[in-house]
Design a protein around this motif. Structure first.
Motif, PDB file in Angstrom:
ATOM      1  N   SER A 183       0.821  -1.212   0.000  1.00 28.54           N
ATOM      2  CA  SER A 183       0.000   0.000   0.000  1.00 28.54           C
ATOM      3  C   SER A 183       0.856   1.264   0.000  1.00 28.54           C
ATOM      4  O   SER A 183       0.318   2.372  -0.067  1.00 28.54           O
ATOM      5  N   GLY A 184       2.184   1.106   0.113  1.00 26.71           N
ATOM      6  CA  GLY A 184       3.078   2.255   0.138  1.00 26.71           C
ATOM      7  C   GLY A 184       3.539   2.638   1.527  1.00 26.71           C
ATOM      8  O   GLY A 184       4.436   3.471   1.680  1.00 26.71           O
ATOM      9  N   VAL A 185       2.945   2.042   2.549  1.00 32.82           N
ATOM     10  CA  VAL A 185       3.300   2.377   3.927  1.00 32.82           C
ATOM     11  C   VAL A 185       4.631   1.727   4.297  1.00 32.82           C
ATOM     12  O   VAL A 185       4.966   0.648   3.800  1.00 32.82           O
ATOM     13  N   GLY A 186       5.396   2.375   5.149  1.00 32.42           N
ATOM     14  CA  GLY A 186       6.633   1.801   5.640  1.00 32.42           C
ATOM     15  C   GLY A 186       6.392   1.002   6.903  1.00 32.42           C
ATOM     16  O   GLY A 186       5.624   1.417   7.772  1.00 32.42           O
ATOM     17  N   VAL A 187       7.026  -0.149   6.995  1.00 37.20           N
ATOM     18  CA  VAL A 187       6.866  -1.021   8.164  1.00 37.20           C
ATOM     19  C   VAL A 187       8.252  -1.323   8.734  1.00 37.20           C
ATOM     20  O   VAL A 187       9.141  -1.788   8.009  1.00 37.20           O
ATOM     21  N   ALA A 188       8.428  -1.043  10.015  1.00 40.27           N
ATOM     22  CA  ALA A 188       9.731  -1.240  10.658  1.00 40.27           C
ATOM     23  C   ALA A 188      10.085  -2.719  10.734  1.00 40.27           C
ATOM     24  O   ALA A 188       9.203  -3.587  10.810  1.00 40.27           O
ATOM     25  N   ARG A 189      11.369  -3.000  10.728  1.00 37.46           N
ATOM     26  CA  ARG A 189      11.843  -4.375  10.882  1.00 37.46           C
ATOM     27  C   ARG A 189      11.700  -4.803  12.340  1.00 37.46           C
ATOM     28  O   ARG A 189      11.787  -3.985  13.258  1.00 37.46           O
ATOM     29  N   VAL A 190      11.517  -6.097  12.538  1.00 42.42           N
ATOM     30  CA  VAL A 190      11.326  -6.632  13.890  1.00 42.42           C
ATOM     31  C   VAL A 190      12.542  -7.426  14.346  1.00 42.42           C
ATOM     32  O   VAL A 190      12.896  -7.387  15.530  1.00 42.42           O
ATOM     33  N   PHE A 191      13.200  -8.122  13.435  1.00 39.90           N
ATOM     34  CA  PHE A 191      14.370  -8.930  13.796  1.00 39.90           C
ATOM     35  C   PHE A 191      15.575  -8.473  12.983  1.00 39.90           C
ATOM     36  O   PHE A 191      15.474  -8.208  11.793  1.00 39.90           O
ATOM     37  N   ASN A 192      16.717  -8.394  13.656  1.00 44.31           N
ATOM     38  CA  ASN A 192      17.954  -7.953  13.018  1.00 44.31           C
ATOM     39  C   ASN A 192      19.064  -8.959  13.319  1.00 44.31           C
ATOM     40  O   ASN A 192      19.954  -8.712  14.117  1.00 44.31           O
ATOM     41  N   TRP A 193      18.970 -10.128  12.677  1.00 41.99           N
ATOM     42  CA  TRP A 193      19.974 -11.179  12.833  1.00 41.99           C
ATOM     43  C   TRP A 193      20.332 -11.424  14.310  1.00 41.99           C
ATOM     44  O   TRP A 193      21.448 -11.171  14.740  1.00 41.99           O
ATOM     45  N   VAL A 195      21.040 -13.996  15.861  1.00 41.40           N
ATOM     46  CA  VAL A 195      22.096 -14.972  16.073  1.00 41.40           C
ATOM     47  C   VAL A 195      23.467 -14.296  16.177  1.00 41.40           C
ATOM     48  O   VAL A 195      24.421 -14.891  16.703  1.00 41.40           O
ATOM     49  N   LEU A 196      23.570 -13.057  15.712  1.00 44.00           N
ATOM     50  CA  LEU A 196      24.845 -12.330  15.754  1.00 44.00           C
ATOM     51  C   LEU A 196      25.002 -11.483  17.014  1.00 44.00           C
ATOM     52  O   LEU A 196      25.983 -10.741  17.131  1.00 44.00           O
ATOM     53  N   ALA A 197      24.064 -11.586  17.937  1.00 44.76           N
ATOM     54  CA  ALA A 197      24.140 -10.783  19.164  1.00 44.76           C
ATOM     55  C   ALA A 197      25.393 -11.115  19.963  1.00 44.76           C
ATOM     56  O   ALA A 197      25.755 -12.286  20.119  1.00 44.76           O
ATOM     57  N   ARG A 198      26.069 -10.079  20.451  1.00 41.30           N
ATOM     58  CA  ARG A 198      27.319 -10.259  21.186  1.00 41.30           C
ATOM     59  C   ARG A 198      27.145 -10.177  22.697  1.00 41.30           C
ATOM     60  O   ARG A 198      28.085 -10.452  23.443  1.00 41.30           O
ATOM     61  N   SER A 199      25.966  -9.757  23.148  1.00 45.47           N
ATOM     62  CA  SER A 199      25.725  -9.607  24.580  1.00 45.47           C
ATOM     63  C   SER A 199      24.227  -9.559  24.819  1.00 45.47           C
ATOM     64  O   SER A 199      23.445  -9.367  23.866  1.00 45.47           O
ATOM     65  N   PRO A 200      23.779  -9.729  26.067  1.00 49.24           N
ATOM     66  CA  PRO A 200      22.340  -9.608  26.344  1.00 49.24           C
ATOM     67  C   PRO A 200      21.764  -8.258  25.930  1.00 49.24           C
ATOM     68  O   PRO A 200      20.671  -8.191  25.372  1.00 49.24           O
ATOM     69  N   ARG A 201      22.501  -7.190  26.171  1.00 48.72           N
ATOM     70  CA  ARG A 201      22.006  -5.866  25.791  1.00 48.72           C
ATOM     71  C   ARG A 201      21.884  -5.736  24.279  1.00 48.72           C
ATOM     72  O   ARG A 201      20.909  -5.175  23.768  1.00 48.72           O
ATOM     73  N   ASP A 202      22.863  -6.251  23.557  1.00 50.57           N
ATOM     74  CA  ASP A 202      22.819  -6.210  22.095  1.00 50.57           C
ATOM     75  C   ASP A 202      21.626  -7.010  21.569  1.00 50.57           C
ATOM     76  O   ASP A 202      20.954  -6.594  20.614  1.00 50.57           O
ATOM     77  N   LEU A 203      21.348  -8.156  22.186  1.00 51.92           N
ATOM     78  CA  LEU A 203      20.240  -8.996  21.743  1.00 51.92           C
ATOM     79  C   LEU A 203      18.900  -8.298  21.931  1.00 51.92           C
ATOM     80  O   LEU A 203      18.094  -8.211  21.000  1.00 51.92           O
ATOM     81  N   TRP A 204      18.654  -7.799  23.142  1.00 50.95           N
ATOM     82  CA  TRP A 204      17.326  -7.284  23.466  1.00 50.95           C
ATOM     83  C   TRP A 204      17.081  -5.868  22.974  1.00 50.95           C
ATOM     84  O   TRP A 204      15.917  -5.474  22.810  1.00 50.95           O
ATOM     85  N   SER A 205      18.119  -5.093  22.745  1.00 49.16           N
ATOM     86  CA  SER A 205      17.909  -3.701  22.341  1.00 49.16           C
ATOM     87  C   SER A 205      18.086  -3.464  20.849  1.00 49.16           C
ATOM     88  O   SER A 205      17.556  -2.490  20.318  1.00 49.16           O
ATOM     89  N   LYS A 206      18.807  -4.357  20.146  1.00 49.72           N
ATOM     90  CA  LYS A 206      19.118  -4.082  18.741  1.00 49.72           C
ATOM     91  C   LYS A 206      18.788  -5.217  17.788  1.00 49.72           C
ATOM     92  O   LYS A 206      18.860  -5.016  16.570  1.00 49.72           O
ATOM     93  N   ARG A 207      18.412  -6.396  18.312  1.00 52.44           N
ATOM     94  CA  ARG A 207      18.284  -7.536  17.392  1.00 52.44           C
ATOM     95  C   ARG A 207      16.991  -8.328  17.540  1.00 52.44           C
ATOM     96  O   ARG A 207      16.427  -8.754  16.542  1.00 52.44           O
ATOM     97  N   TRP A 208      16.502  -8.571  18.757  1.00 54.12           N
ATOM     98  CA  TRP A 208      15.347  -9.445  18.937  1.00 54.12           C
ATOM     99  C   TRP A 208      14.085  -8.626  19.220  1.00 54.12           C
ATOM    100  O   TRP A 208      14.052  -7.816  20.129  1.00 54.12           O
ATOM    101  N   ASN A 209      13.038  -8.857  18.431  1.00 56.98           N
ATOM    102  CA  ASN A 209      11.725  -8.251  18.626  1.00 56.98           C
ATOM    103  C   ASN A 209      11.828  -6.738  18.880  1.00 56.98           C
ATOM    104  O   ASN A 209      11.474  -6.243  19.948  1.00 56.98           O
ATOM    105  N   LEU A 210      12.280  -6.032  17.876  1.00 56.85           N
ATOM    106  CA  LEU A 210      12.478  -4.595  17.989  1.00 56.85           C
ATOM    107  C   LEU A 210      11.159  -3.848  18.131  1.00 56.85           C
ATOM    108  O   LEU A 210      11.143  -2.708  18.615  1.00 56.85           O
ATOM    109  N   TYR A 211      10.062  -4.465  17.719  1.00 53.15           N
ATOM    110  CA  TYR A 211       8.751  -3.845  17.925  1.00 53.15           C
ATOM    111  C   TYR A 211       8.435  -3.726  19.412  1.00 53.15           C
ATOM    112  O   TYR A 211       8.038  -2.661  19.894  1.00 53.15           O
TER     113      TYR A 211
END
Length: 286
Positions: A183-193, A195-211
Motif C-alpha cells: 500500500s506504500g506504507v513503511g513497516v519497521a523491521r522486527v528482527f535484526n539477525w 544470532v549475531l548478538a554479542r551480549s544480552p544488551r545487544d540482543l534485546w535492544s538491537k536484534r530481537w523483537n524490535l517492535y
C-alpha cells in the motif's frame, strides 16, 4: 453429537473473530484521543485480553497464537489515546488507521510518492524473504521427522526449537509487513539477525523483537525516566515482558502450565544480564 460439537466450536470461534473485526471500529469511536488511557481503554484492554480464554475448543498452539495477537491489540489500545503512536499520520482516516491497528510493527505513512515506491519494492523483498523462511521452516519440521534424528540429544533439540520459533515469528512478520507495504506504507523491521548478538544488551535492544523494544521504550522506559533511572526502568520492562509471556502460557494451557513463574524468572535473569552488561561496558570505557 458430532454435529453439536462442530456447532459449539463454531460458536466459540464466532465471538473472538467478530470482536477482532469490530475492535478497531470500537477503539476509534469510543476511546477519546489526546488524553491518558481512561475507563474506555481499560474496558478495551480487559475485553481483548479475555477473548483468547473463550477458545476452549482450540489447540494449545492456536490459543498461544491468539494470546500473542491479543497482546498486540492491547498495546495498540493503550497507545491510541495519547501521543505515543510514532507516526500520528497513521491515525488520519480509516484506511491508515486500519493499517496501523492490524499491522503489528510500527508503521509510517509515506510523505512523497518516491517513498511509497521504495516501500513497495522493500515490501516485495520482505515477501520473498518470508517465503524463504517458510521453506526453511518446512525443512526443519521434515528433518526432525527423519528416523536418524537424535531426539534424545537435548542441545540439538533446544537449537531446533529456537530456530523453529525464530523462523515462525519472523516469517509471519515478513509476510504481514510485505503485504502491508504494497500500500506504500513503511513497516519497521522486527528482527535484526539475533544470532549475531554479542551480549544480552545487544540482543534485546538491537536484534530481537524490535517492535516490543520500541513499545517498552515509549510506554515504560520514558515514563519511568529511564534515562536518569535506568535500573528501575530496565527491571520494570523485563518484569512486564515476563508477565506477558506468562499470560500467553496461561492461555495456551488453560491454566498456569507445568512450570508457573519460570518464564518470569527467565526474563528477570535477562534483565539482570542487561544491567550487568551495561555496567561492564561503562567500566571498560573509563
Amino acid at each position: 453429537m458430532d454435529a453439536i460439537l462442530v456447532y459449539d466450536q463454531g460458536v466459540s470461534w464466532l465471538l473472538p473473530v467478530s470482536c477482532v473485526a469490530l475492535l478497531p471500529v470500537c477503539v476509534r469511536i469510543c476511546i477519546p484521543r489526546g488524553t491518558p488511557a481512561g475507563l474506555p481503554a481499560a474496558v478495551g484492554l480487559a475485553l481483548v485480553l479475555g477473548l483468547p480464554l473463550s477458545l476452549s475448543g482450540a489447540s494449545s498452539g492456536l490459543r498461544f497464537f491468539a494470546a500473542c495477537i491479543a497482546l498486540i491489540f492491547a498495546f495498540k489500545i493503550w497507545e491510541y489515546p495519547g501521543a505515543r503512536v510514532p507516526d500520528q499520520a497513521m491515525l488520519q482516516g480509516w484506511r491508515r488507521f486500519l493499517i496501523w491497528f492490524y499491522v503489528a510493527p510500527d508503521t509510517r505513512w509515506p510523505r512523497i510518492q518516491e517513498e511509497a515506491s521504495r516501500n513497495r519494492r522493500a515490501g516485495t523483498l520482505r515477501l520473498l524473504l518470508g517465503g524463504v523462511k517458510v521453506a526453511l521452516l518446512a525443512g526443519l519440521v521434515a528433518v526432525r521427522g527423519l528416523a536418524i534424528w537424535p531426539h534424545s540429544w537435548g542441545p540439538l533439540e533446544t537449537l531446533w526449537g529456537l530456530a523453529l520459533v525464530f523462523l515462525m515469528l519472523s516469517a509471519c512478520v515478513d509476510v504481514v509487513a510485505g503485504l502491508a507495504m504494497q500500500s506504500g506504507v513503511g513497516v519497521a523491521r522486527v528482527f535484526n539477525w539475533p544470532v549475531l548478538a554479542r551480549s544480552p544488551r545487544d540482543l534485546w535492544s538491537k536484534r530481537w523483537n524490535l517492535y516490543v523494544h520500541a513499545l517498552a521504550y515509549r510506554n515504560v522506559f520514558l515514563p519511568l525516566r529511564g534515562i536518569h533511572h535506568p535500573v528501575r526502568a530496565t527491571v520494570a520492562i523485563f518484569v512486564l515482558s515476563g508477565l506477558c509471556h506468562e499470560y500467553m502460557i496461561w492461555v495456551a494451557h488453560g491454566g498456569p502450565g507445568p512450570y508457573p513463574g519460570w518464564v518470569l524468572a527467565f526474563f528477570l535473569c535477562q534483565g539482570l544480564g542487561v544491567l550487568a552488561d551495561t555496567a561492564l561496558q561503562k567500566f571498560i570505557r573509563r
